[in-house]
Design a protein around this motif. Structure first.
Motif, PDB file in Angstrom:
ATOM      1  N   SER A   1       6.954 -38.838   3.921  1.00  0.00           N
ATOM      2  CA  SER A   1       8.168 -38.765   4.503  1.00  0.00           C
ATOM      3  C   SER A   1       8.522 -40.110   5.052  1.00  0.00           C
ATOM      4  CB  SER A   1       8.238 -37.634   5.496  1.00  0.00           C
ATOM      5  OG  SER A   1       7.272 -37.797   6.513  1.00  0.00           O
TER       6      SER A   1
ATOM      7  N   PRO B   1       9.235 -23.713  -0.321  1.00  0.00           N
ATOM      8  CA  PRO B   1      10.166 -24.576  -0.857  1.00  0.00           C
ATOM      9  C   PRO B   1      10.764 -25.159   0.433  1.00  0.00           C
ATOM     10  CG  PRO B   1      11.243 -22.492  -1.004  1.00  0.00           C
ATOM     11  CD  PRO B   1       9.905 -22.203  -0.787  1.00  0.00           C
TER      12      PRO B   1
ATOM     13  N   PHE C   1       5.882 -28.639   4.524  1.00  0.00           N
ATOM     14  CA  PHE C   1       4.931 -29.763   3.990  1.00  0.00           C
ATOM     15  C   PHE C   1       3.773 -30.074   4.986  1.00  0.00           C
ATOM     16  CE2 PHE C   1       8.696 -30.546   6.723  1.00  0.00           C
ATOM     17  CZ  PHE C   1       8.091 -31.408   7.701  1.00  0.00           C
TER      18      PHE C   1
ATOM     19  N   ARG D   1       0.593 -30.880   2.812  1.00  0.00           N
ATOM     20  CA  ARG D   1       0.851 -32.360   2.015  1.00  0.00           C
ATOM     21  C   ARG D   1       0.455 -33.352   3.040  1.00  0.00           C
ATOM     22  NH1 ARG D   1       6.204 -34.734   0.883  1.00  0.00           N
ATOM     23  NH2 ARG D   1       5.733 -35.002   3.003  1.00  0.00           N
TER      24      ARG D   1
ATOM     25  N   ALA E   1       1.202 -27.325 -12.078  1.00  0.00           N
ATOM     26  CA  ALA E   1       2.184 -27.716 -13.091  1.00  0.00           C
ATOM     27  C   ALA E   1       3.438 -27.080 -12.888  1.00  0.00           C
ATOM     28  CB  ALA E   1       1.728 -27.426 -14.552  1.00  0.00           C
ATOM     29  N   GLY E   2       3.761 -26.672 -11.484  1.00  0.00           N
ATOM     30  CA  GLY E   2       4.915 -26.359 -10.830  1.00  0.00           C
ATOM     31  C   GLY E   2       5.227 -24.705 -11.169  1.00  0.00           C
TER      32      GLY E   2
ATOM     33  N   PHE F   1      19.403 -17.269  -1.396  1.00  0.00           N
ATOM     34  CA  PHE F   1      18.873 -18.495  -1.699  1.00  0.00           C
ATOM     35  C   PHE F   1      17.402 -18.269  -2.135  1.00  0.00           C
ATOM     36  CE2 PHE F   1      15.632 -21.274  -0.079  1.00  0.00           C
ATOM     37  CZ  PHE F   1      16.141 -22.845  -0.809  1.00  0.00           C
TER      38      PHE F   1
ATOM     39  N   GLU G   1      10.849 -17.489  -9.927  1.00  0.00           N
ATOM     40  CA  GLU G   1       9.295 -17.730  -9.974  1.00  0.00           C
ATOM     41  C   GLU G   1       8.579 -16.514 -10.180  1.00  0.00           C
ATOM     42  OE1 GLU G   1       7.939 -20.598  -9.880  1.00  0.00           O
ATOM     43  OE2 GLU G   1       9.955 -21.600  -9.176  1.00  0.00           O
TER      44      GLU G   1
ATOM     45  N   MET H   1      10.718 -25.859  -9.168  1.00  0.00           N
ATOM     46  CA  MET H   1      11.597 -25.024  -9.131  1.00  0.00           C
ATOM     47  C   MET H   1      13.039 -25.430 -10.098  1.00  0.00           C
ATOM     48  SD  MET H   1      13.761 -23.444  -5.993  1.00  0.00           S
ATOM     49  CE  MET H   1      15.257 -24.476  -5.903  1.00  0.00           C
TER      50      MET H   1
ATOM     51  N   VAL I   1      15.676 -25.361 -12.987  1.00  0.00           N
ATOM     52  CA  VAL I   1      16.445 -24.401 -13.182  1.00  0.00           C
ATOM     53  C   VAL I   1      16.534 -23.865 -14.657  1.00  0.00           C
ATOM     54  CG1 VAL I   1      18.833 -23.165 -12.819  1.00  0.00           C
ATOM     55  CG2 VAL I   1      17.907 -24.733 -11.222  1.00  0.00           C
TER      56      VAL I   1
ATOM     57  N   ALA J   1       7.148 -24.942 -14.639  1.00  0.00           N
ATOM     58  CA  ALA J   1       8.518 -25.780 -14.767  1.00  0.00           C
ATOM     59  C   ALA J   1       8.295 -27.125 -15.003  1.00  0.00           C
ATOM     60  CB  ALA J   1       8.906 -25.502 -13.215  1.00  0.00           C
TER      61      ALA J   1
ATOM     62  N   HIS K   1      16.516 -28.773  -3.371  1.00  0.00           N
ATOM     63  CA  HIS K   1      17.034 -27.580  -3.045  1.00  0.00           C
ATOM     64  C   HIS K   1      16.110 -26.579  -2.543  1.00  0.00           C
ATOM     65  CE1 HIS K   1      21.064 -27.555  -4.868  1.00  0.00           C
ATOM     66  NE2 HIS K   1      20.603 -28.384  -5.554  1.00  0.00           N
ATOM     67  N   GLY K   2      15.153 -27.395  -1.602  1.00  0.00           N
ATOM     68  CA  GLY K   2      14.334 -26.727  -0.692  1.00  0.00           C
ATOM     69  C   GLY K   2      14.868 -25.893   0.373  1.00  0.00           C
ATOM     70  N   THR K   3      14.351 -25.165   1.251  1.00  0.00           N
ATOM     71  CA  THR K   3      15.208 -24.285   2.205  1.00  0.00           C
ATOM     72  C   THR K   3      15.802 -25.281   3.329  1.00  0.00           C
ATOM     73  OG1 THR K   3      13.213 -22.948   2.346  1.00  0.00           O
ATOM     74  CG2 THR K   3      15.036 -22.582   3.995  1.00  0.00           C
ATOM     75  N   ALA K   4      15.477 -26.202   3.671  1.00  0.00           N
ATOM     76  CA  ALA K   4      15.974 -27.131   4.862  1.00  0.00           C
ATOM     77  C   ALA K   4      17.233 -27.948   4.066  1.00  0.00           C
ATOM     78  CB  ALA K   4      15.073 -28.230   5.131  1.00  0.00           C
TER      79      ALA K   4
ATOM     80  N   HIS L   1      18.944 -26.786   1.542  1.00  0.00           N
ATOM     81  CA  HIS L   1      19.820 -25.808   1.052  1.00  0.00           C
ATOM     82  C   HIS L   1      20.653 -25.431   2.426  1.00  0.00           C
ATOM     83  CE1 HIS L   1      21.778 -22.452  -0.710  1.00  0.00           C
ATOM     84  NE2 HIS L   1      21.456 -21.601   0.419  1.00  0.00           N
TER      85      HIS L   1
ATOM     86  N   ALA M   1      12.166 -28.167  -5.579  1.00  0.00           N
ATOM     87  CA  ALA M   1      11.863 -27.807  -4.186  1.00  0.00           C
ATOM     88  C   ALA M   1      11.297 -28.774  -3.470  1.00  0.00           C
ATOM     89  CB  ALA M   1      10.852 -26.537  -4.285  1.00  0.00           C
ATOM     90  N   CYS M   2      11.320 -28.609  -1.990  1.00  0.00           N
ATOM     91  CA  CYS M   2      11.103 -29.629  -1.210  1.00  0.00           C
ATOM     92  C   CYS M   2      10.578 -30.818  -1.491  1.00  0.00           C
ATOM     93  CB  CYS M   2      10.178 -28.951   0.001  1.00  0.00           C
ATOM     94  SG  CYS M   2      10.195 -29.834   1.531  1.00  0.00           S
ATOM     95  N   LEU M   3      11.001 -31.962  -1.176  1.00  0.00           N
ATOM     96  CA  LEU M   3      10.335 -33.237  -1.406  1.00  0.00           C
ATOM     97  C   LEU M   3       9.711 -33.705  -0.124  1.00  0.00           C
ATOM     98  CD1 LEU M   3      13.456 -34.879  -3.050  1.00  0.00           C
ATOM     99  CD2 LEU M   3      11.253 -34.333  -4.087  1.00  0.00           C
ATOM    100  N   GLY M   4       9.653 -32.591   0.714  1.00  0.00           N
ATOM    101  CA  GLY M   4       8.755 -33.136   1.951  1.00  0.00           C
ATOM    102  C   GLY M   4       9.450 -34.179   2.955  1.00  0.00           C
ATOM    103  N   CYS M   5      10.569 -34.310   2.667  1.00  0.00           N
ATOM    104  CA  CYS M   5      11.272 -35.094   3.954  1.00  0.00           C
ATOM    105  C   CYS M   5      12.422 -34.417   4.572  1.00  0.00           C
ATOM    106  CB  CYS M   5      11.578 -36.751   3.764  1.00  0.00           C
ATOM    107  SG  CYS M   5      11.812 -36.741   1.868  1.00  0.00           S
ATOM    108  N   CYS M   6      12.277 -33.001   4.855  1.00  0.00           N
ATOM    109  CA  CYS M   6      13.223 -32.136   5.279  1.00  0.00           C
ATOM    110  C   CYS M   6      14.064 -32.754   6.543  1.00  0.00           C
ATOM    111  CB  CYS M   6      12.475 -30.863   5.566  1.00  0.00           C
ATOM    112  SG  CYS M   6      11.367 -30.146   4.557  1.00  0.00           S
TER     113      CYS M   6
END
Ligand SMILES: Cc1cc2nc3c(=O)[nH]c(=O)nc-3n(C[C@H](O)[C@H](O)[C@H](O)COP(=O)(O)O)c2cc1C
Ligand code: SF4
Ligand code: SF4
Ligand code: FES
Lengths: 592, 173
Positions: free
Chosen positions: A13, A194, A197, A200, A274-275, A440, A448, B1, B3, B79, B95-98, B100, B134-139
């Protein structure tokens, strides 16, 4: 003169916020002018909302600087070097004076995160400098038996941090009691929520703590192999884990006869996921390591009896494992001194959403949500009102603002209908539509679902259809009851945790925000002004300049008017697409 | 995630001449006969080609002795795997929660508009693929998108469009 110690936080981040550039700039100016500065890197301080972060330690103390840029860092450095004073304006944390942000760090108890933001995660010696690998050495030197190690973990009261909350010591005991020539310890680093973090950041900031936790586990359960199942979307975590594994090999901490103990063979490798969210579930995770579709299977047999390659296996979450060396080193009582009767120790949370200070915090169990959000998190931005807190991601639920005195422990959180989860904590304010939030999460779980169970596969789809219909203004009066019934059935008739918890976001929002559902369905209104199809658009005659932008943007020609004259919006033709609102440069389109 | 999990359109299945399958040899050698090799093999293939070409399935199946059905089953379950070639730049909108909660939908809509494709699709000039993740971890920078290694935070629709337009412009020069 004593050298300045300068540390840059380069977790992912931080890098996203520009920490890499700040680091490069620092290197440049230090080399160029041969400045008396020791530059090093760390990861995981957790003050994400102030990244990039740089810590400077001089003779008087330690100062953490936030929102650094390549330009600012030069000023900061010179202030320290030439004037010998910190540039107070940018200091976000220090013990030397008050800052607006001190509370974020001061109110934490950092056990799992003990090294995050302190050591360089890519250098094993730095980990060792802070008691690293001492816990396992202590066990081996004092010849503590595996059962005694397990007893210590039992006594500490540590419960699984991956969401289930199962006592870790008990789990280890089961795996220990399964006799076999091969046995595996697996670290679950799939972090599927989702909005989270924690794992991570931990892997990026302190990979050796997780390795040591696994080595201790291997000793206690007499395991022969280790696997870390990590999300492929976490390239930096995977890189640092592999570096750590290589370093541990070189030191003889992994491989054959480790720590010089004859016959203690243990190795770890990283397996990239793998997601697929469902692969966080234990049996699906095992299937995925074996190279198959990650579909859960029936339990029993539990992995402790038949797991990876049909051998007894134990799966633990990243944070659970990072706590282990600390507990061994400091003793079970010290760990159990934190927390409540049934939830001991600390928990890491990833704060995000409508909160002033988003980031990573570790707090003792039993602290109230209110304290987490207001004292540490600094409250809600822009003077807005808190509406709800989402805990536990797609398996969890929304806790409404009137329950903010809820204590953060497994039982209190479960009593609200949410779950503790793995630590994602997303704050929502009055502009967040709760029906949309439920939609959402359902959209997520529907995608999933692995498809094995009919209720999970089709039921989530039906729930999603109903929720979508409601947010689009086509809700029917019976929809709420249908959602409740479907939700209960899906919970009852699903094989794995994904299906069993998928309805939680819907059920909790109906429980606490039924009026919002009813407003959507009966009055065709979205109280949070979020659902597009339920908004009304109007033109503010005072502000309209007659620029014609909205008329051109409107797909249905609902807006008409001459240039430089106030435009008119025909409600009959309007399809509520919001184009005019987003295009108008004069805030002349009103939404209600 | 991600689509869309679209099956490849027949017209887009390339002939083996277009992909250099010999690039797979070291990979197959490394994993052949090992247990649990299916996913690493597919991941390795995707790393080489950016997606999983049909011809690669055939080759791996033959040479590593994996069942074609199983391979397809795994490739469509996760995915991560793509069955179609992607654009040069993959635009990943979080499109993670934060994100979104901070209106990530608007970002995707704006990009769909600018690029002229839907979420999950690739532009005709093969420059961009638009994806949801989904979340890239920099919410705390939400809403966020990632193009290549670069992360862009605190976005709005306009800003996101401007960024892809700039990339397109610099590609055309
Ligand atoms: C659908 C689903 C997803 C899960 N995702 C994760 C995850 O991402 N990370 C994790 O540690 N545990 C996850 N779990 C929980 C794990 O199955 C398992 O309980 C946990 O890893 C055990 O470790 P612990 O006892 O240390 O918590 C998930 C469970 C389910 C049902
Ligand atoms: S509950 Fe859902 S995800 Fe779990 S096994 Fe059944 S279909 Fe698959
Ligand atoms: S909301 Fe859409 S349809 Fe309605 S007036 Fe504005 S642009 Fe036209
Ligand atoms: S939700 Fe988008 S970065 Fe976390």
């Amino acid at each position: 003169m004593e050298k300045l110690k300068v540390t840059v936080d380069i977790g992912s981040s931080g890098i996203a916020a520009g920490a890499g550039k700040v680091n490069t700039k620092l290197k440049e100016i230090i080399e160029q002018d041969n400045l008396p500065v020791d530059l090093k890197q760390t990861s995981g301080i957790g003050m994400c909302y102030k990244e990039p972060l740089v810590e400077i330690k001089d003779a008087d103390g330690t100062y953490l600087y936030g929102d650094m840029t390549p330009e600012l860092i030069e000023d900061v450095l010179h202030s320290h070097l030439k004037l010998n004073v910190p540039l107070e304006k940018y200091v976000v944390h220090t013990a030397n004076f008050d800052t607006d942000h001190n509370a974020f760090m001061n109110d934490q108890v950092r056990i799992a995160l003990r090294h995050c933001g302190i050591i360089d995660p890519e250098i094993i010696e730095e980990y060792e400098q802070y008691e690293g690998y001492e816990a396992i050495k202590q066990i081996l030197n004092n010849k503590v038996s595996p059962t005694d190690v397990i007893q210590t973990i039992l006594d500490s009261g540590l419960r699984g941090r991956g969401g289930g909350g199962f006592p870790t010591g008990l789990k280890w005991k089961f795996a220990h009691n399964s006799k076999s020539d091969e046995k595996y310890v697996i670290c679950n680093a799939d972090e599927g929520d989702p909005g989270a973090f924690m794992d991570r950041s931990l892997l990026e900031g302190d990979p050796h703590a997780v390795l040591e936790g696994m080595i201790i586990g291997a000793y206690a359960m007499e395991a022969t192999g280790g696997v870390i199942y990590c999300r492929a979307e976490y390239p930096l975590a995977i890189k640092r884990l592999n570096i750590a594994i290589e370093q541990a090999h070189k030191k003889g901490y992994l491989g054959k006869d480790i720590f010089g103990v004859k016959g203690f063979d243990f190795d770890i490798y990283v397996k990239e996921g793998a997601g697929a969210f469902v692969c966080g579930e234990e049996t699906a995770l095992i299937a995925s390591i074996e190279g198959e579709r990650g579909m859960p299977r029936k339990r029993p047999p539990f992995p402790a009896v038949r797991g990876l390659w049909d051998k007894p296996s134990n799966i633990n979450n990243v944070e659970t494992l990072a706590n282990i060396p600390w507990i061994i080193k400091n003793g079970a009582e010290k760990y159990a001194a934190y927390g409540t009767e049934k939830s001991k120790g600390t928990k890491v949370f990833a704060l995000a959403g409508k909160i002033n200070r988003g980031g990573l915090v570790e707090v003792p169990m039993g602290i109230s949500l209110e304290d987490v959000i207001y004292k540490l998190g600094g409250g809600i931005p822009d003077g807005k009102k808190l509406k709800a807190v989402q805990l536990g991601g797609p398996s969890g639920g929304c806790i409404p603002s009137h329950l903010m005195d809820t204590k953060v422990d497994y039982d209190s959180v479960t009593a609200t209908g949410a779950i503790m989860g793995s630590g994602g904590l997303v704050v929502m304010d009055e502009t967040t539509c709760m029906v949309d939030v439920a939609r959402f999460f359902l959209d997520f779980t529907r995608k999933e679902s692995c498809g094995k169970c009919t209720f999970c596969r089709v039921g989530t789809k039906r729930m999603l259809e109903i929720l979508t219909r409601i947010t689009e203004g086509d809700g029917k009066p019976e929809d709420i009851d249908n959602l409740l019934e479907l939700g209960e059935e899906i919970k009852k008739n699903s094989l794995c945790g994904l299906g069993q918890t998928a309805p939680n976001p819907v059920l909790t929002t109906i429980r606490y925000f039924r009026d919002e559902y009813e407003a959507h369905i009966n009055d065709k209104k979205c109280p949070a002004h979020h659902c597009k199809a339920l908004l009304d658009y109007e033109i503010d005659a005072e502000k309209c300049t007659g620029c014609t932008v909205c008329a051109k943007a409107c797909p249905t020609d609902a807006i008409t008017g001459e240039r430089k004259e106030v435009h008119v919006l025909d409600q009959e033709k309007c399809i509520r697409c919001g184009e005019c609102y987003s295009k108008c440069n004069f805030d002349a389109i009103l939404v209600s | 995630m991600r689509v869309k999990r679209l099956a490849p359109k027949p017209a887009q299945i390339e002939t083996p001449a277009q992909v250099d399958l010999s690039l797979l040899d070291p990979l197959i050698k490394k994993y052949k006969g090992k247990k649990g090799s299916m996913i690493p093999l597919l991941q390795g293939t995707q790393e080489v080609f950016g997606y999983l070409p049909r011809a690669a399935f055939d080759k791996i199946s033959k040479e590593a002795g994996l069942n074609l059905n199983d391979m397809y089953g795994v490739a469509t379950f996760y995915a991560q795997f793509r069955l179609q070639p992607v654009g040069k730049h993959i635009v990943k909108v979080c499109h993670g929660t934060a994100c979104h909660v901070q209106n990530a939908t608007k970002i995707t809509e704006a990009l769909e508009d600018t690029l002229g494709v839907k979420d999950g699709e690739t532009t005709e000039d093969r420059l961009f693929t638009l994806e949801s993740v989904a979340c890239l971890g920099c919410c705390s920078l939400a809403p966020v998108m990632m193009i290549g290694d670069e992360t862009y935070g605190n976005l709005n629709g306009k800003g996101a469009s401007r960024i892809v337009k700039e990339i397109r412009r610099s590609e055309q020069n």
